[in-house]
Design a protein around this motif. Sequence first.
Motif, PDB file in Angstrom:
ATOM      1  N   GLU A 152       4.133 -16.245  -0.817  1.00 37.45           N
ATOM      2  CA  GLU A 152       3.551 -15.045  -0.114  1.00 37.45           C
ATOM      3  C   GLU A 152       3.104 -14.169  -1.263  1.00 37.45           C
ATOM      4  OE1 GLU A 152       5.283 -14.255   4.076  1.00 37.45           O
ATOM      5  OE2 GLU A 152       6.994 -14.873   2.688  1.00 37.45           O
ATOM      6  N   LYS A 153       2.022 -13.285  -1.029  1.00 38.99           N
ATOM      7  CA  LYS A 153       1.836 -12.209  -1.706  1.00 38.99           C
ATOM      8  C   LYS A 153       1.455 -10.937  -0.562  1.00 38.99           C
ATOM      9  CE  LYS A 153      -0.339 -15.004  -5.629  1.00 38.99           C
ATOM     10  NZ  LYS A 153      -1.112 -15.539  -6.095  1.00 38.99           N
ATOM     11  N   TYR A 154       1.916  -9.820  -1.145  1.00 36.07           N
ATOM     12  CA  TYR A 154       1.708  -8.695  -0.321  1.00 36.07           C
ATOM     13  C   TYR A 154       0.963  -7.456  -1.164  1.00 36.07           C
ATOM     14  CZ  TYR A 154       4.622 -10.577   3.395  1.00 36.07           C
ATOM     15  OH  TYR A 154       5.089 -11.439   4.205  1.00 36.07           O
ATOM     16  N   ASN A 155       0.191  -6.848  -0.633  1.00 32.52           N
ATOM     17  CA  ASN A 155      -0.443  -5.572  -1.194  1.00 32.52           C
ATOM     18  C   ASN A 155      -0.268  -4.370  -0.214  1.00 32.52           C
ATOM     19  OD1 ASN A 155      -2.154  -3.582  -1.629  1.00 32.52           O
ATOM     20  ND2 ASN A 155      -3.625  -5.149  -2.623  1.00 32.52           N
ATOM     21  N   ILE A 156       0.665  -3.562  -0.709  1.00 34.61           N
ATOM     22  CA  ILE A 156       1.153  -2.577   0.097  1.00 34.61           C
ATOM     23  C   ILE A 156       0.687  -1.199  -0.213  1.00 34.61           C
ATOM     24  CG2 ILE A 156       3.172  -1.397   1.170  1.00 34.61           C
ATOM     25  CD1 ILE A 156       4.732  -4.008   0.130  1.00 34.61           C
TER      26      ILE A 156
ATOM     27  N   LEU B 211       4.524  -5.583  -8.624  1.00 33.35           N
ATOM     28  CA  LEU B 211       3.616  -4.986  -9.670  1.00 33.35           C
ATOM     29  C   LEU B 211       3.353  -3.772  -8.973  1.00 33.35           C
ATOM     30  CD1 LEU B 211       0.888  -8.065  -9.768  1.00 33.35           C
ATOM     31  CD2 LEU B 211       2.988  -7.432 -11.380  1.00 33.35           C
ATOM     32  N   LEU B 212       3.309  -2.848 -10.126  1.00 30.89           N
ATOM     33  CA  LEU B 212       3.239  -1.265  -9.770  1.00 30.89           C
ATOM     34  C   LEU B 212       1.985  -0.682 -10.122  1.00 30.89           C
ATOM     35  CD1 LEU B 212       6.803   0.094 -11.033  1.00 30.89           C
ATOM     36  CD2 LEU B 212       5.967  -0.959  -8.720  1.00 30.89           C
ATOM     37  N   TYR B 213       1.150   0.011  -9.143  1.00 32.76           N
ATOM     38  CA  TYR B 213       0.031   0.487  -9.337  1.00 32.76           C
ATOM     39  C   TYR B 213      -0.028   2.179  -8.934  1.00 32.76           C
ATOM     40  CZ  TYR B 213      -1.630  -4.263 -10.033  1.00 32.76           C
ATOM     41  OH  TYR B 213      -1.851  -5.514 -10.407  1.00 32.76           O
ATOM     42  N   PRO B 214      -0.960   2.891  -9.316  1.00 33.92           N
ATOM     43  CA  PRO B 214      -0.814   4.448  -8.765  1.00 33.92           C
ATOM     44  C   PRO B 214      -0.641   4.457  -7.404  1.00 33.92           C
ATOM     45  CG  PRO B 214      -2.656   4.014 -10.468  1.00 33.92           C
ATOM     46  CD  PRO B 214      -2.116   2.745 -10.216  1.00 33.92           C
ATOM     47  N   ASN B 215      -1.516   3.901  -6.611  1.00 31.70           N
ATOM     48  CA  ASN B 215      -1.442   3.945  -5.252  1.00 31.70           C
ATOM     49  C   ASN B 215      -0.985   2.834  -4.242  1.00 31.70           C
ATOM     50  OD1 ASN B 215      -2.669   6.602  -5.395  1.00 31.70           O
ATOM     51  ND2 ASN B 215      -4.544   5.654  -5.973  1.00 31.70           N
ATOM     52  N   ALA B 216      -0.589   1.697  -5.018  1.00 31.58           N
ATOM     53  CA  ALA B 216      -0.043   0.526  -4.277  1.00 31.58           C
ATOM     54  C   ALA B 216       0.871  -0.347  -4.974  1.00 31.58           C
ATOM     55  CB  ALA B 216      -1.474  -0.398  -4.081  1.00 31.58           C
ATOM     56  N   VAL B 217       1.641  -1.034  -4.263  1.00 28.45           N
ATOM     57  CA  VAL B 217       2.614  -2.300  -4.936  1.00 28.45           C
ATOM     58  C   VAL B 217       2.436  -3.394  -4.417  1.00 28.45           C
ATOM     59  CG1 VAL B 217       5.282  -2.830  -4.634  1.00 28.45           C
ATOM     60  CG2 VAL B 217       4.384  -0.231  -4.785  1.00 28.45           C
ATOM     61  N   VAL B 218       2.281  -4.375  -5.321  1.00 26.07           N
ATOM     62  CA  VAL B 218       1.851  -5.954  -5.008  1.00 26.07           C
ATOM     63  C   VAL B 218       3.088  -6.578  -5.175  1.00 26.07           C
ATOM     64  CG1 VAL B 218       0.427  -7.924  -5.635  1.00 26.07           C
ATOM     65  CG2 VAL B 218      -0.509  -5.348  -5.517  1.00 26.07           C
TER      66      VAL B 218
ATOM     67  N   LYS C 105       6.159   2.533   7.648  1.00 19.84           N
ATOM     68  CA  LYS C 105       6.116   3.487   8.606  1.00 19.84           C
ATOM     69  C   LYS C 105       5.524   3.107   9.984  1.00 19.84           C
ATOM     70  CE  LYS C 105       5.129   8.269   9.295  1.00 19.84           C
ATOM     71  NZ  LYS C 105       4.569   9.750   8.656  1.00 19.84           N
ATOM     72  N   PRO C 106       6.021   3.209  11.171  1.00 14.72           N
ATOM     73  CA  PRO C 106       5.608   2.672  12.349  1.00 14.72           C
ATOM     74  C   PRO C 106       4.290   3.143  12.397  1.00 14.72           C
ATOM     75  CG  PRO C 106       7.789   3.698  12.521  1.00 14.72           C
ATOM     76  CD  PRO C 106       7.404   3.881  11.296  1.00 14.72           C
ATOM     77  N   ARG C 107       3.216   2.120  13.127  1.00 15.27           N
ATOM     78  CA  ARG C 107       1.885   2.629  13.627  1.00 15.27           C
ATOM     79  C   ARG C 107       1.142   2.625  12.325  1.00 15.27           C
ATOM     80  NH1 ARG C 107       5.011   5.232  16.972  1.00 15.27           N
ATOM     81  NH2 ARG C 107       4.649   7.339  15.863  1.00 15.27           N
ATOM     82  N   HIS C 108       1.345   2.163  11.067  1.00 13.50           N
ATOM     83  CA  HIS C 108       0.808   2.340   9.995  1.00 13.50           C
ATOM     84  C   HIS C 108       0.430   0.867   9.277  1.00 13.50           C
ATOM     85  CE1 HIS C 108       1.522   6.470  10.015  1.00 13.50           C
ATOM     86  NE2 HIS C 108       1.056   6.717   8.760  1.00 13.50           N
ATOM     87  N   ASP C 109      -0.964   0.613   9.149  1.00 10.91           N
ATOM     88  CA  ASP C 109      -1.333  -1.007   8.730  1.00 10.91           C
ATOM     89  C   ASP C 109      -1.687  -0.937   7.311  1.00 10.91           C
ATOM     90  OD1 ASP C 109      -2.030  -3.553   9.042  1.00 10.91           O
ATOM     91  OD2 ASP C 109      -4.162  -2.881   9.750  1.00 10.91           O
ATOM     92  N   ASN C 110      -0.656  -0.634   6.564  1.00 15.32           N
ATOM     93  CA  ASN C 110      -0.831  -0.683   5.129  1.00 15.32           C
ATOM     94  C   ASN C 110      -0.305  -1.773   4.542  1.00 15.32           C
ATOM     95  OD1 ASN C 110       1.756   0.519   5.842  1.00 15.32           O
ATOM     96  ND2 ASN C 110       2.131   0.776   3.695  1.00 15.32           N
ATOM     97  N   ILE C 111       0.596  -2.598   5.166  1.00 11.35           N
ATOM     98  CA  ILE C 111       0.855  -4.005   4.446  1.00 11.35           C
ATOM     99  C   ILE C 111      -0.067  -5.005   4.705  1.00 11.35           C
ATOM    100  CG2 ILE C 111       2.996  -5.474   4.302  1.00 11.35           C
ATOM    101  CD1 ILE C 111       4.895  -3.103   4.886  1.00 11.35           C
ATOM    102  N   ASN C 112      -0.670  -5.682   3.709  1.00 14.61           N
ATOM    103  CA  ASN C 112      -1.387  -6.828   3.707  1.00 14.61           C
ATOM    104  C   ASN C 112      -0.873  -8.090   3.073  1.00 14.61           C
ATOM    105  OD1 ASN C 112      -3.737  -8.321   4.251  1.00 14.61           O
ATOM    106  ND2 ASN C 112      -4.582  -7.697   2.423  1.00 14.61           N
ATOM    107  N   ARG C 113      -0.718  -9.262   3.979  1.00 13.17           N
ATOM    108  CA  ARG C 113      -0.075 -10.321   3.424  1.00 13.17           C
ATOM    109  C   ARG C 113      -1.781 -11.058   3.086  1.00 13.17           C
ATOM    110  NH1 ARG C 113       3.427 -15.118   6.148  1.00 13.17           N
ATOM    111  NH2 ARG C 113       1.330 -15.475   6.988  1.00 13.17           N
TER     112      ARG C 113
END
Length: 330
Positions: free
Chosen positions: A111-115, A142-149, A189-197
């Motif tokens: 699995e890979k997640y982009n958060i 992996l750490l990025y300025p606006n996301a975590v993978v 956070k509830p009702r936030h679609d920010n986690i993408n597998r």
Amino acid sequence: MAKTPKETQVEKWIKGVEKKPAKWLNKGGKLSELPSSQLQVLELFTKEFLTPRKIAIRRQTTQSAVYKILDKLRKKGLLTIHQGGVEKIGMTIQPSAAKKRNIHTIRLHGEKYNIKILFKDERYKERIKAEKKLNVDGNVVLLYPNAVVVHSGQNFFGDDAIKSTSKAVEYWGRFFAILENQLKVLLVKPRHDNINRFAAHYAEINNELARKANVEGEKIKVYARDDGKLWFLIDNSFNLHEAETVHGHTSYDDMHSVVQPFFNDLRENKPLLLSEMLALMKDQASLGLKTTENLNEVASGLNILIKLNKPLEPDKKPVFDDKGKPDYVG
């Protein structure tokens, strides 16, 4: 007769931990002999993956008190502190153990997640200047300025894709909470679609086609018609003979709705051999020929009946010839 009292959650957990003794346990220590404060903190920290701050809130005490208890547990070998969090033993695969499971168990892995980060403070901004890659519980982060993978190093087993996915969801919920505490960010956070597998592999263990292909040294790969991406392959990781769905967006549906149902149908309903299919087709053709002959006979009979029952026209009378007259009267 009095009923035996049921085990409490803590007692069940104690038994589970004692199956994998730490240094302190090897010296004769028992979890049941721990002070209640240490036992409670140990459970909250390693089972529920709560942060020291949340443990302090749950126990209505100070964070410093929690850290003192955690330090005592660490010295007893009951905890491994890693990058400010818990480094628990990840789920690993042993071929012999996997084969003892349901013979056609589904293994979810890769699995890979982009958060997308919902909130971050200055400490995170400073951290990514120093390091951009972490290893937490066997997962690469992996750490990025606006996301975590997150690249998963875990394996989740279930009788089908639904059950293996359910175990993964439970694990990642706790893991992301640990990650939030370590990185000082808000990821869930509830009702936030920010986690993408964006990647996941579902593999059926001990698949018959995979076993045959691996024995014969054949490589099987199937690509999707829509986008040309690989969606199915035969893999022999850990000598498990796996039929695997690997498409980034459809791997779950491919395994749940296509691959596993297809092979289950073959197992439950013995497929016909080619010779049996040819014989069946020959019998059907012969039966069809006889049916056609019977239908022709029926049609001929119907035509005769139709002619006999055809009414006479009103302006015509029946005509009798000499052959229709009787030879005598009397």
